[in-house]
Write a protein that holds these residues in place. Structure first.
Motif, mmCIF file in Angstrom:
data_model
loop_
_atom_site.group_PDB
_atom_site.id
_atom_site.type_symbol
_atom_site.label_atom_id
_atom_site.label_comp_id
_atom_site.label_asym_id
_atom_site.label_seq_id
_atom_site.Cartn_x
_atom_site.Cartn_y
_atom_site.Cartn_z
ATOM 1 N N GLY A 225 -11.901 51.673 21.352
ATOM 2 C CA GLY A 225 -11.831 51.257 19.954
ATOM 3 C C GLY A 225 -10.472 51.506 19.348
ATOM 4 N N GLY A 226 -9.838 52.612 19.736
ATOM 5 C CA GLY A 226 -8.522 52.932 19.187
ATOM 6 C C GLY A 226 -7.481 51.884 19.523
ATOM 7 N N PHE A 227 -7.481 51.400 20.764
ATOM 8 C CA PHE A 227 -6.472 50.426 21.166
ATOM 9 C C PHE A 227 -6.843 49.008 20.759
ATOM 10 N N LEU A 228 -8.116 48.734 20.470
ATOM 11 C CA LEU A 228 -8.480 47.427 19.924
ATOM 12 C C LEU A 228 -7.958 47.238 18.503
ATOM 13 N N LEU A 229 -7.669 48.337 17.803
ATOM 14 C CA LEU A 229 -7.146 48.226 16.438
ATOM 15 C C LEU A 229 -5.840 47.438 16.410
ATOM 16 N N LYS A 230 -5.076 47.492 17.492
ATOM 17 C CA LYS A 230 -3.818 46.731 17.558
ATOM 18 C C LYS A 230 -4.070 45.228 17.512
ATOM 19 N N GLU A 231 -5.284 44.829 17.886
ATOM 20 C CA GLU A 231 -5.638 43.412 17.891
ATOM 21 C C GLU A 231 -6.428 43.015 16.643
ATOM 22 N N ASN A 232 -6.445 43.902 15.637
ATOM 23 C CA ASN A 232 -7.196 43.672 14.402
ATOM 24 C C ASN A 232 -8.699 43.572 14.633
ATOM 25 N N LEU A 233 -9.181 44.212 15.700
ATOM 26 C CA LEU A 233 -10.613 44.363 15.909
ATOM 27 C C LEU A 233 -11.018 45.753 15.427
ATOM 28 N N LEU A 234 -11.920 45.787 14.454
ATOM 29 C CA LEU A 234 -12.369 47.048 13.876
ATOM 30 C C LEU A 234 -13.607 47.502 14.648
ATOM 31 N N THR A 235 -13.440 48.502 15.489
ATOM 32 C CA THR A 235 -14.504 48.960 16.371
ATOM 33 C C THR A 235 -15.100 50.253 15.845
ATOM 34 N N LEU A 236 -16.410 50.263 15.636
ATOM 35 C CA LEU A 236 -17.120 51.494 15.301
ATOM 36 C C LEU A 236 -17.675 52.057 16.604
ATOM 37 N N SER A 237 -17.204 53.229 16.981
ATOM 38 C CA SER A 237 -17.616 53.859 18.223
ATOM 39 C C SER A 237 -18.693 54.897 17.936
ATOM 40 N N PHE A 238 -19.685 54.994 18.809
ATOM 41 C CA PHE A 238 -20.697 56.033 18.593
ATOM 42 C C PHE A 238 -21.089 56.686 19.903
ATOM 43 N N ALA A 239 -21.546 57.920 19.789
ATOM 44 C CA ALA A 239 -22.091 58.692 20.901
ATOM 45 C C ALA A 239 -22.940 59.786 20.283
ATOM 46 N N PRO A 240 -23.885 60.332 21.039
ATOM 47 C CA PRO A 240 -24.684 61.440 20.504
ATOM 48 C C PRO A 240 -23.921 62.744 20.569
ATOM 49 N N ARG A 241 -24.445 63.738 19.897
ATOM 50 C CA ARG A 241 -23.944 65.098 20.108
ATOM 51 C C ARG A 241 -24.505 65.556 21.453
ATOM 52 N N ASP A 242 -23.617 65.882 22.402
ATOM 53 C CA ASP A 242 -24.121 66.173 23.734
ATOM 54 C C ASP A 242 -23.301 67.267 24.390
ATOM 55 N N SER A 243 -23.516 67.449 25.697
ATOM 56 C CA SER A 243 -22.913 68.560 26.413
ATOM 57 C C SER A 243 -21.401 68.454 26.517
ATOM 58 N N HIS A 244 -20.827 67.265 26.304
ATOM 59 C CA HIS A 244 -19.374 67.117 26.378
ATOM 60 C C HIS A 244 -18.688 67.808 25.207
ATOM 61 N N LYS A 245 -19.419 68.069 24.145
ATOM 62 C CA LYS A 245 -18.915 68.820 22.996
ATOM 63 C C LYS A 245 -17.866 68.052 22.197
ATOM 64 N N SER A 246 -18.280 67.506 21.097
ATOM 65 C CA SER A 246 -17.359 67.021 20.069
ATOM 66 C C SER A 246 -16.605 65.741 20.407
ATOM 67 N N GLN A 247 -17.132 64.868 21.288
ATOM 68 C CA GLN A 247 -16.361 63.662 21.596
ATOM 69 C C GLN A 247 -16.136 62.808 20.350
ATOM 70 N N ILE A 248 -17.137 62.719 19.466
ATOM 71 C CA ILE A 248 -16.953 61.961 18.228
ATOM 72 C C ILE A 248 -16.002 62.683 17.280
ATOM 73 N N GLN A 249 -16.024 63.988 17.294
ATOM 74 C CA GLN A 249 -15.081 64.738 16.471
ATOM 75 C C GLN A 249 -13.650 64.496 16.947
ATOM 76 N N PHE A 250 -13.442 64.435 18.248
ATOM 77 C CA PHE A 250 -12.125 64.095 18.779
ATOM 78 C C PHE A 250 -11.702 62.699 18.304
ATOM 79 N N ALA A 251 -12.638 61.740 18.367
ATOM 80 C CA ALA A 251 -12.316 60.371 17.952
ATOM 81 C C ALA A 251 -11.877 60.333 16.495
ATOM 82 N N LEU A 252 -12.608 61.009 15.629
ATOM 83 C CA LEU A 252 -12.285 60.991 14.199
ATOM 84 C C LEU A 252 -11.004 61.761 13.903
#
Length: 599
Positions: A225-252
């Protein structure tokens, strides 16, 4: 290589000592094995049969006792505020640094595992949660500005190394000195998202303005989603809270639009036909399980004429031939056209006509009962397709290209009962945002502002007025208001449904600016004019999701703003009161708030 020399066991005079030792060792092995299998059987019984219910009930009773204590503490704070007394809301314990009230593993572990129900939202009732301010981690710093943050963030802001250790070789992220570095890779594109996107562009019109809104399911740290922004594509990324710890927090923290969600037993909190592109890269969603419930949900969300990309299992995946066959059969049943299978990546195009469904052996059929396909707040998943809801005018290719669609009235506007207010709303918020910049000193053009939330978005006018700024806006449509989120997506913007009497599905410290017009209305019951929850609860939640040194802009009547200012002092915010624009109602005021560092 020399083999170890194992001498035979020494025997006693009667030859029995070695045999007895051998028997004891065998008995110990048998005991360990029996204990393991007993524990496994006990786990299965507790997890998948009613025998686990008493223990779950015991856990709920413990949480209930804890909640009662929290409720008493909260009532004391609210009583003091209602009496006009000055109070200070305490900081949460340090272990609550990543507090997410509705995605709390301690609470969620008590719920059923079927279809991952336990990993969905399970919120404490109003008043049950501890009323406190979530502290930042030790060494927290004001975030690195966008667009530099796409590539690196401060390690101390999220000192969690698990993803870097497990996924570093796939290009997800690595630790370098005081930073986490994001090379832009992913499990299915270790050479980088840009190269992967270039490959998809051979089959999908990524660079032509035809596509604008995208959904990335099970997104990791959201490099796609981050690199699609260069193409003017607005991507909403989602994932659950899981054992990887904070992947959505890293994204934000990187400044990429992201949201915590789990595709389990309920619809995702988006309207029908919201996304022009839906993407799954090793998201491990069993799309055809449960009579095809998940692929039907994807179909609900994908705009007619849109594109579905699944990269990774089960696409041409070893030992998943049956699942791959089922996925192809499900896509065929929905009349999707398979454009290409390139390695382990498959791309389909959804038909542009009204809902299409062929006879199939997967159990996918038309729904008997008609329901609003855009209703999605705690709405149970359907394993069926609604008839003839989509229209050609909604389709990719028929809807205006980006950025023209931003200012074009949506074809679904007439369904919102606000069909005559689109142009007026757009002009109103253009004037208001200009006033915010010039007269209130809100630095919307500053690199320090990247993640913005409009908590009461209506038709998305506030976000539309910010379209030329280097920000993205999470448009939140309160669920008791007219469901205008489909109009927002038709404009090429993004957002979710939400009830502000519950916590929002994000980690702490993830937004730079919060905006809310009519803060009292988002907690009120419009039919009775009574509050469903207290402003204290809402503002403590705002503090949770706002970054230190972040800004909140609150508009409401002078009476409400006085109450908000009192609560703001309890939360230790710095406040600045302003008049509204000359053409706005005379009783309205604007309170600009800065969140301070609180340890």
């Amino acid at each position: 290589m020399r083999l170890a020399n194992h001498s035979p066991p020494r025997r006693g005079g009667n030859g029995s000592t070695g045999g007895a030792s051998f028997i004891r060792r065998c008995a110990l092995i048998d005991l360990v094995a029996a204990s393991f299998f007993s524990a496994l059987v006990l786990f299965l019984l507790l997890a998948f049969t009613p025998l686990g219910d008493p223990l779950a009930a015991s856990g709920r009773r413990y949480l209930g006792r804890q909640s009662a204590s929290f409720a008493r503490q909260r009532e004391k704070v609210i009583a003091a505020i209602e009496l006009g007394e000055e109070v200070v809301i305490k900081s949460c314990p340090a272990e609550e640094v990543d507090k997410m009230p509705c995605e709390d593993p301690r609470r969620n572990s008590l719920f059923d595992r079927y279809m991952n129900f336990y990993r969905e939202r399970h919120c404490p009732a109003p008043g049950e949660a501890l009323l406190c301010l979530v502290p930042p981690p030790k060494g927290y710093r004001v975030r690195i500005p966008w667009p530099e943050s796409l590539h690196k963030i401060w390690h101390n802001n999220m000192p969690y190394n698990k993803i870097a250790e497990r996924k570093g070789h796939q290009g997800w992220m690595t630790e370098e000195g005081p930073y986490f570095i994001f090379p832009g890779g992913g499990t299915m594109f270790p050479d980088g998202a840009e190269q992967y996107i270039e490959k998809l562009g051979q089959y999908i019109p990524i660079k032509k303005g035809i596509l604008r809104t995208a959904l990335d399911m099970g997104c990791g740290v959201a490099s796609f989603g981050g690199f699609l922004l260069k193409e003017n594509l607005l991507t909403l990324s989602f994932a659950p809270r899981d054992s990887h710890k904070s992947q959505i927090q890293f994204a934000l923290e990187r400044g990429i639009p992201a949201f915590v969600a789990m595709l389990g037993t309920r619809r995702l909190p988006f309207p029908a036909y919201a996304f022009d592109l839906i993407h799954c890269s090793r998201c491990l969603i069993p799309f055809t399980a449960y009579n095809g419930s998940y692929i039907v949900e994807v179909d609900r969300l994908l705009r007619p004429g849109g594109y579905l990309v699944i990269s990774g299992p089960p696409v041409k995946w070893a030992k998943q031939e049956s699942e791959w066959d089922h996925l192809q059969a499900a896509a065929l049943a929905l009349c999707y056209k398979l454009l290409v299978v390139d390695g382990n990546t498959a791309i389909w195009k959804k038909p542009s006509i009204a809902s299409c469904l062929k006879e199939n052996k997967l159990g996918i059929g038309y729904c008997r009962d008609s329901n609003d396909s855009s209703e999605a707040w705690y709405f149970k998943l359907n394993a069926c397709v609604n008839k003839n809801l989509a229209k050609v005018e909604f389709a990719v290719g028929a809807i205006p290209k980006w950025p023209d669609r931003l200012l074009k009235p949506s074809p679904r506007l007439s369904l919102t009962e606000r069909g005559d207010s689109f142009e007026a709303d757009t002009e109103l918020w253009a004037r208001r945002v200009e006033y915010y910049k010039k007269s209130l000193g809100i630095k919307l053009e500053s690199p320090s502002v990247r993640n913005v939330m409009d908590m009461n978005a209506n038709l998305g006018g506030f976000a539309a007025a910010l379209s030329h700024n280097d920000v993205w806006v999470m448009n939140v449509v309160p669920v008791l208001f007219p469901l205008t989120l489909d109009v927002i997506y038709d404009r090429g913007l993004t957002g979710v449904y939400h009830d502000w009497c519950e916590a929002f599905s994000t980690y702490p410290r993830t937004y730079d600016l919060l905006h809310v017009s009519g803060i009292s209305s988002v907690v009120a019951d419009s039919s009775s004019n009574l509050n469903r929850c207290h402003l204290v609860d809402l503002m403590v939640e705002m503090d949770r999701i706002l970054r230190p040194k972040g800004t909140a802009v609150i508009r409401d009547s002078m009476e409400v703003i006085d109450k908000v200012a009192q609560i703001a002092r309890a939360i230790r915010w710095t406040t600045d009161l302003h008049q509204v624009e000359p053409e706005s109602p005379g009783d309205e005021r604007i309170l600009v708030i800065t969140k301070n560092f609180v340890s």
